[in-house]
Every structure is written in C-alpha cells, then in structure tokens.
Design a protein around this motif. Structure first.
Motif, PDB file in Angstrom:
ATOM      1  N   LEU A  46       6.431 -10.635 -12.506  1.00 11.32           N
ATOM      2  CA  LEU A  46       5.924 -10.174 -12.024  1.00 11.32           C
ATOM      3  C   LEU A  46       4.826  -9.220 -12.025  1.00 11.32           C
ATOM      4  O   LEU A  46       4.176  -8.537 -12.614  1.00 11.32           O
ATOM      5  CB  LEU A  46       6.715  -9.144 -10.484  1.00 11.32           C
ATOM      6  CG  LEU A  46       7.893 -10.055  -9.974  1.00 11.32           C
ATOM      7  CD1 LEU A  46       9.124  -8.611  -9.097  1.00 11.32           C
ATOM      8  CD2 LEU A  46       7.487 -11.076  -8.931  1.00 11.32           C
ATOM      9  N   GLU A  47       3.330  -9.816 -10.941  1.00 14.07           N
ATOM     10  CA  GLU A  47       2.218  -8.928 -10.819  1.00 14.07           C
ATOM     11  C   GLU A  47       2.148  -9.003  -9.340  1.00 14.07           C
ATOM     12  O   GLU A  47       2.247  -9.460  -7.649  1.00 14.07           O
ATOM     13  CB  GLU A  47       0.941  -9.403 -11.520  1.00 14.07           C
ATOM     14  CG  GLU A  47       0.629  -9.969 -13.128  1.00 14.07           C
ATOM     15  CD  GLU A  47      -0.474 -10.822 -13.534  1.00 14.07           C
ATOM     16  OE1 GLU A  47      -1.613 -10.263 -12.610  1.00 14.07           O
ATOM     17  OE2 GLU A  47      -0.548 -11.128 -14.320  1.00 14.07           O
ATOM     18  N   LYS A  50       0.889  -1.229   0.051  1.00  8.58           N
ATOM     19  CA  LYS A  50       0.188   0.370  -0.143  1.00  8.58           C
ATOM     20  C   LYS A  50       0.957   1.471   0.080  1.00  8.58           C
ATOM     21  O   LYS A  50       1.784   1.622   0.899  1.00  8.58           O
ATOM     22  CB  LYS A  50      -0.734  -0.050   1.205  1.00  8.58           C
ATOM     23  CG  LYS A  50      -2.594   0.941   1.335  1.00  8.58           C
ATOM     24  CD  LYS A  50      -3.120   1.014   2.745  1.00  8.58           C
ATOM     25  CE  LYS A  50      -4.336   1.268   1.753  1.00  8.58           C
ATOM     26  NZ  LYS A  50      -5.858   0.917   1.673  1.00  8.58           N
ATOM     27  N   GLY A  51       0.430   1.661  -0.755  1.00  5.92           N
ATOM     28  CA  GLY A  51       0.851   3.871  -0.772  1.00  5.92           C
ATOM     29  C   GLY A  51       3.002   3.414  -1.226  1.00  5.92           C
ATOM     30  O   GLY A  51       3.260   3.889  -2.242  1.00  5.92           O
ATOM     31  N   LEU A  52       3.006   2.065  -2.356  1.00  5.89           N
ATOM     32  CA  LEU A  52       3.883   1.872  -2.807  1.00  5.89           C
ATOM     33  C   LEU A  52       4.146   2.170  -4.597  1.00  5.89           C
ATOM     34  O   LEU A  52       2.759   1.305  -4.866  1.00  5.89           O
ATOM     35  CB  LEU A  52       4.765   0.712  -2.679  1.00  5.89           C
ATOM     36  CG  LEU A  52       4.975   0.328  -1.017  1.00  5.89           C
ATOM     37  CD1 LEU A  52       6.159  -0.920  -0.191  1.00  5.89           C
ATOM     38  CD2 LEU A  52       6.345   1.534  -0.683  1.00  5.89           C
ATOM     39  N   THR A  53       4.774   2.758  -5.483  1.00 10.73           N
ATOM     40  CA  THR A  53       5.371   2.410  -6.194  1.00 10.73           C
ATOM     41  C   THR A  53       5.552   0.273  -7.093  1.00 10.73           C
ATOM     42  O   THR A  53       5.370  -0.203  -6.552  1.00 10.73           O
ATOM     43  CB  THR A  53       5.387   3.063  -7.430  1.00 10.73           C
ATOM     44  OG1 THR A  53       7.417   2.540  -6.872  1.00 10.73           O
ATOM     45  CG2 THR A  53       6.183   4.658  -6.986  1.00 10.73           C
ATOM     46  N   ILE A  54       4.690   0.195  -8.682  1.00  6.89           N
ATOM     47  CA  ILE A  54       4.665  -0.920  -8.945  1.00  6.89           C
ATOM     48  C   ILE A  54       6.210  -1.375  -8.742  1.00  6.89           C
ATOM     49  O   ILE A  54       6.442  -2.338  -8.771  1.00  6.89           O
ATOM     50  CB  ILE A  54       4.467  -1.250  -9.871  1.00  6.89           C
ATOM     51  CG1 ILE A  54       2.648  -0.664  -9.716  1.00  6.89           C
ATOM     52  CG2 ILE A  54       4.907  -2.157 -10.494  1.00  6.89           C
ATOM     53  CD1 ILE A  54       2.014  -2.238  -9.814  1.00  6.89           C
ATOM     54  N   MET A  55       7.052   0.057  -9.285  1.00  4.97           N
ATOM     55  CA  MET A  55       8.992  -0.628  -9.718  1.00  4.97           C
ATOM     56  C   MET A  55       8.736  -0.457  -7.183  1.00  4.97           C
ATOM     57  O   MET A  55       9.657  -2.120  -7.640  1.00  4.97           O
ATOM     58  CB  MET A  55       9.380   1.226  -9.205  1.00  4.97           C
ATOM     59  CG  MET A  55       9.317   0.883 -10.678  1.00  4.97           C
ATOM     60  SD  MET A  55      10.504   2.400 -11.307  1.00  4.97           S
ATOM     61  CE  MET A  55      12.096   1.634 -11.574  1.00  4.97           C
ATOM     62  N   LYS A  56       8.535   0.025  -6.768  1.00  5.51           N
ATOM     63  CA  LYS A  56       8.890  -0.354  -5.125  1.00  5.51           C
ATOM     64  C   LYS A  56       8.448  -1.542  -4.896  1.00  5.51           C
ATOM     65  O   LYS A  56       9.471  -3.117  -4.262  1.00  5.51           O
ATOM     66  CB  LYS A  56       8.401   0.917  -4.148  1.00  5.51           C
ATOM     67  CG  LYS A  56       9.911   2.375  -4.236  1.00  5.51           C
ATOM     68  CD  LYS A  56       9.063   3.122  -3.210  1.00  5.51           C
ATOM     69  CE  LYS A  56      10.096   4.022  -3.555  1.00  5.51           C
ATOM     70  NZ  LYS A  56       9.279   5.371  -2.564  1.00  5.51           N
ATOM     71  N   GLN A  57       7.141  -2.317  -5.251  1.00  2.00           N
ATOM     72  CA  GLN A  57       7.083  -3.385  -4.753  1.00  2.00           C
ATOM     73  C   GLN A  57       7.783  -4.457  -5.648  1.00  2.00           C
ATOM     74  O   GLN A  57       8.084  -6.079  -5.509  1.00  2.00           O
ATOM     75  CB  GLN A  57       5.300  -3.330  -5.728  1.00  2.00           C
ATOM     76  CG  GLN A  57       4.282  -2.372  -4.363  1.00  2.00           C
ATOM     77  CD  GLN A  57       2.974  -2.621  -5.848  1.00  2.00           C
ATOM     78  OE1 GLN A  57       2.518  -3.203  -6.150  1.00  2.00           O
ATOM     79  NE2 GLN A  57       2.278  -1.253  -5.004  1.00  2.00           N
ATOM     80  N   HIS A  58       8.102  -4.602  -6.898  1.00  3.56           N
ATOM     81  CA  HIS A  58       8.389  -5.309  -7.880  1.00  3.56           C
ATOM     82  C   HIS A  58      10.235  -5.373  -6.594  1.00  3.56           C
ATOM     83  O   HIS A  58      10.540  -6.257  -6.694  1.00  3.56           O
ATOM     84  CB  HIS A  58       8.976  -4.924  -9.098  1.00  3.56           C
ATOM     85  CG  HIS A  58       7.686  -5.235  -9.821  1.00  3.56           C
ATOM     86  ND1 HIS A  58       7.367  -5.462 -11.023  1.00  3.56           N
ATOM     87  CD2 HIS A  58       5.927  -5.653  -9.668  1.00  3.56           C
ATOM     88  CE1 HIS A  58       6.576  -5.736 -11.209  1.00  3.56           C
ATOM     89  NE2 HIS A  58       5.438  -5.500 -10.294  1.00  3.56           N
ATOM     90  N   ARG A  59      10.652  -4.101  -6.334  1.00  2.00           N
ATOM     91  CA  ARG A  59      12.254  -4.700  -5.706  1.00  2.00           C
ATOM     92  C   ARG A  59      11.910  -5.055  -4.734  1.00  2.00           C
ATOM     93  O   ARG A  59      12.505  -5.833  -4.093  1.00  2.00           O
ATOM     94  CB  ARG A  59      12.672  -2.972  -5.524  1.00  2.00           C
ATOM     95  CG  ARG A  59      13.862  -2.692  -4.854  1.00  2.00           C
ATOM     96  CD  ARG A  59      15.103  -3.496  -4.945  1.00  2.00           C
ATOM     97  NE  ARG A  59      15.103  -3.345  -6.600  1.00  2.00           N
ATOM     98  CZ  ARG A  59      15.591  -4.119  -7.213  1.00  2.00           C
ATOM     99  NH1 ARG A  59      16.005  -5.222  -7.290  1.00  2.00           N
ATOM    100  NH2 ARG A  59      15.649  -4.022  -8.902  1.00  2.00           N
ATOM    101  N   LEU A  60      10.900  -4.679  -3.434  1.00  2.00           N
ATOM    102  CA  LEU A  60      10.542  -5.766  -2.276  1.00  2.00           C
ATOM    103  C   LEU A  60      10.657  -7.218  -2.565  1.00  2.00           C
ATOM    104  O   LEU A  60      11.148  -8.464  -2.295  1.00  2.00           O
ATOM    105  CB  LEU A  60       9.134  -5.725  -1.750  1.00  2.00           C
ATOM    106  CG  LEU A  60       9.423  -4.262  -0.710  1.00  2.00           C
ATOM    107  CD1 LEU A  60       8.043  -4.323  -0.287  1.00  2.00           C
ATOM    108  CD2 LEU A  60      10.758  -4.226   0.573  1.00  2.00           C
TER     109      LEU A  60
END
Length: 92
Positions: A86-87, A59-69
């Motif tokens: 990744l989705e 929540k609140g993260l960009t797709i790039m930051k989600q993928h980086r995690l």
C-alpha cells in the motif's frame, strides 16, 4: 455508506481476486479519491497487488491509520491474496 462484502467461502468460489474487483471496492469506499491505482504484480493470478490511493479522507491520519482503513475495506479480498503493498496519502 453501507457496504456488503461476500463471505470468504463465497469469495473463494468466485476464483482469484482481480485488480478490477479491488479497484471497484476502493472506489465505492473512497468516491472522492483523487488517485486510486491497483496493479496485479503476480502475473495475473491475483496473489499480489500494489495499491496506491490519494484521498482527502486520509488528511490528519497517520500512515498506520490510513492503511487500516484500506485493510478494513479489503478484508475479504485480503483473505485470498498473498501480499498487498500500500501507498496512501492525503492531497497536499
């Protein structure tokens, strides 16, 4: 929560990456995830995977930051596969 990962040398000695290995790693990092799906799209040889995750941690993260995690969590497995699709999303 601290996680220990195998070195790439130890990882390679274990054989190909499996969907259950990726699933277990993701479940340990994202225990509150609403959805975690992992599919080996390489016909079972562990070379390519589709991964879908829905968790409030995004929540609140960009797709790039989600993928980086996710990439950070799977860093040792990623060294031994050819492709990862990744989705990621946060619950609405």
């Amino acid at each position: 929560m601290e996680h220990s990962f195998l070195s790439s040398t130890s990882r390679q000695a274990m054989g190909p990456v499996t969907d259950s290995e990726i699933m277990n790693t993701l479940r340990s990092k994202f225990p509150g995830a609403k959805i975690i799906n992992v599919e080996d799209t390489s016909g079972g040889c562990g070379a390519m995977f589709n991964v879908s995750i829905e968790t409030s941690e995004f929540k609140g993260l960009t797709i790039m930051k989600q993928h980086r995690l996710v990439y950070d969590v799977l860093k040792d497995q990623i060294k031994n596969i050819h492709g990862l699709h990744l989705e990621t999303r946060a619950p609405k």
